[in-house]
Design a protein around this motif. Sequence first.
Motif, PDB file in Angstrom:
ATOM      1  N   ILE A 191       0.828  -1.208   0.000  1.00 50.28           N
ATOM      2  CA  ILE A 191       0.000   0.000   0.000  1.00 50.28           C
ATOM      3  C   ILE A 191       0.862   1.258   0.000  1.00 50.28           C
ATOM      4  O   ILE A 191       0.555   2.246  -0.664  1.00 50.28           O
ATOM      5  CB  ILE A 191      -0.937  -0.014   1.221  1.00 50.28           C
ATOM      6  CG1 ILE A 191      -2.011  -1.097   1.047  1.00 50.28           C
ATOM      7  CG2 ILE A 191      -1.607   1.339   1.444  1.00 50.28           C
ATOM      8  CD1 ILE A 191      -2.736  -1.466   2.308  1.00 50.28           C
ATOM      9  N   ARG A 192       1.982   1.218   0.715  1.00 48.36           N
ATOM     10  CA  ARG A 192       2.842   2.389   0.857  1.00 48.36           C
ATOM     11  C   ARG A 192       3.978   2.435  -0.166  1.00 48.36           C
ATOM     12  O   ARG A 192       4.862   3.288  -0.059  1.00 48.36           O
ATOM     13  CB  ARG A 192       3.432   2.419   2.272  1.00 48.36           C
ATOM     14  CG  ARG A 192       2.397   2.630   3.355  1.00 48.36           C
ATOM     15  CD  ARG A 192       2.988   2.430   4.743  1.00 48.36           C
ATOM     16  NE  ARG A 192       1.941   2.405   5.748  1.00 48.36           N
ATOM     17  CZ  ARG A 192       1.489   3.481   6.389  1.00 48.36           C
ATOM     18  NH1 ARG A 192       2.023   4.669   6.152  1.00 48.36           N
ATOM     19  NH2 ARG A 192       0.524   3.388   7.274  1.00 48.36           N
ATOM     20  N   HIS A 195       4.795   6.014  -4.994  1.00 48.61           N
ATOM     21  CA  HIS A 195       3.511   6.344  -5.626  1.00 48.61           C
ATOM     22  C   HIS A 195       3.521   6.390  -7.139  1.00 48.61           C
ATOM     23  O   HIS A 195       2.536   6.019  -7.782  1.00 48.61           O
ATOM     24  CB  HIS A 195       3.013   7.687  -5.074  1.00 48.61           C
ATOM     25  CG  HIS A 195       3.856   8.863  -5.470  1.00 48.61           C
ATOM     26  ND1 HIS A 195       3.553   9.655  -6.554  1.00 48.61           N
ATOM     27  CD2 HIS A 195       4.998   9.371  -4.940  1.00 48.61           C
ATOM     28  CE1 HIS A 195       4.473  10.608  -6.669  1.00 48.61           C
ATOM     29  NE2 HIS A 195       5.356  10.464  -5.699  1.00 48.61           N
ATOM     30  N   ARG A 216      -4.655   0.943  -1.254  1.00 47.58           N
ATOM     31  CA  ARG A 216      -3.562   1.744  -1.827  1.00 47.58           C
ATOM     32  C   ARG A 216      -4.097   3.086  -2.335  1.00 47.58           C
ATOM     33  O   ARG A 216      -3.473   4.136  -2.127  1.00 47.58           O
ATOM     34  CB  ARG A 216      -2.871   0.981  -2.952  1.00 47.58           C
ATOM     35  CG  ARG A 216      -1.749   1.789  -3.625  1.00 47.58           C
ATOM     36  CD  ARG A 216      -0.826   0.934  -4.450  1.00 47.58           C
ATOM     37  NE  ARG A 216       0.087   1.733  -5.252  1.00 47.58           N
ATOM     38  CZ  ARG A 216       1.173   2.343  -4.799  1.00 47.58           C
ATOM     39  NH1 ARG A 216       1.497   2.237  -3.518  1.00 47.58           N
ATOM     40  NH2 ARG A 216       1.940   3.058  -5.601  1.00 47.58           N
TER      41      ARG A 216
END
Length: 609
Positions: A191-192, A195, A216
């Motif tokens: 999820i982290r 980006h 996410r």
Amino acid sequence: MNNKEKILFVAREHLAEVFVSIRKNYKELQKTLKLSEERFSSLSYGDQIVERSVIAFGKKRTDELEHLKTSPYFVRCDVVFQNDETESSIYFAKFGFDKESIYSWVTPASVMRFEKPGDVCYKRPDGTLQKARLLRKDQYMIVEGKLKFLSSEAIDEPRELVYEEYFSTQKSGFILPEIVAQMEKAQDSVIRAYHAGPFLISGPAGSGKTTLALHRVAYLAQSPDLAQIYAGKSIVVFVQDNGTKEYFSHLLPELGISDVKITTFFEWAFEILGVSGNAVDRYGSFEREKDLYEFQKLKALKKMSKETYGTTNTFSVLEKVYATHFDEKQKALFRRQSRENLYDRIDLTVLLKIFQKNNGELSVVRDYYIEQKNGKLKKKRGPIKLEYSLAVIDEFQNYLPDQLKLVKACINKKTQAALYVGDMAQQVKLGTIRQWEEIEEKMEQERKVVLEKVYRNTKNILQFIRKLGYVIEIPEQLRIGAEVGEYVLETKNAEIGQIEKIIKKSKFTSMGILAKEGEYLADFRKAFLANQKIHVMTMNEAQGVEFDVVVLVGIGRDLPVSYEDGAHIELAEGKKRIEKDLLYVALTRAISELHVMGKEKLEDIVRIC
């Protein structure tokens, strides 16, 4: 009072205080919102625009507090930060509430909730490393304002259960369960992950890929250092159909996101093209006709030259594109399709490609405002370029390469953030993507997350699927379950009668009645319309969902079509793959019971494949 009793007593006391604080803040915010809405009409036009943003933020915060009123947090961490000898108790929740040291799960510090007591560290938004000593960690489950579960662990003290209240809740419909507190550390790292750039979350149904993908999205939209880049209104989520759209419309607000655009490719295309019409998955009267018609359209799409697009004569444009590829029967079929004002996925892809070539970009006609010399804003209407910070494509394997290229063209060049969710192995439509190179997407290995299936089917269901020739794993720990029901029935009415018998003797929360073609299902929809537990859909539409009981109907009435003539070798190979994958999708939708009915037994049909 022993140690467990003390921990539970303190936890309940703190929880009561937090509830009072949150409810007080909630009431104050409601009053402020009411005053803003009352004075809105008296403000100047420019001030109204500002006030509208303030009201929107207030409503969003009200929704967050509404959640916190019943479930304020799920983890407590007692920690001493480096260079600070003061011990702090901080809490993590779905949303933050600073007054009570409650922080959102998207904050960098929240990764501590996965660590064991001792030395921990995490990366701050500025990139520096924050070190700390985690002294104690308590995990909670708070449901509808009541403490249901509490465990505690500390340095030199192993994790132990402090309190657990037996409870059973079953949510109706498709609402996201409370899983934020239960996410594994590995999932949190996904999820982290960084980006920008493309990201793949792949896996079969039941692997949790959709839940992981949407967490996410929530992280990118709410993380303090990324929220401005990934504002909700700049994110688009592509889903397969209106049913999935409704499903996602529940999921995202549960995660605190309410302004993301959720759309199907058909809706998106109609909005850009500015045309009115109806969508059709495949056009034609029978499967062979549909296959050949679709196959020729795909050949035209690959070889199309630049055409002039006009909003008033879309079918004339399409007719020119397809002209050299259609035979006389297909030209007549196209004229019928034109009269019915129906567009399929290939038609809309062709028109969008022409629109893009003629305009240099994809855009939609919308209202917008420009500031005049006197400072006032003037409303105008015109084309606005489509640009997304993030595009999520659910079940990406169902898209044509050209469709994915069109979506990619609308993603901000700085982020290039495309989140692909699905399984390349489940090809259930002609002409869809088979390799990333087809859309010029460079997918780094560390940006590919492949999840394993969490088997929820019974042993009998999986053994039946294996008997049909599929290579499938059957975990030993699975329950045996009911025998798969096979029924040779001559008519729809006989199938409906058999389903009614199954309903009477089976206890289930959901049933899926599936067929290969949508036209076959009309009588089933009518027969079971009043039963909200029953969902009637095509095998294609069932991708990504599961049911307690699955009934496959119409088996043997739409035999796999043979394309043995040399002119259609490519089509024959594609159809063989699709038939196999589509049947696998349908069979694996069943969790507890599987029933197969039609004019012939399924294993005889599979041999024909």
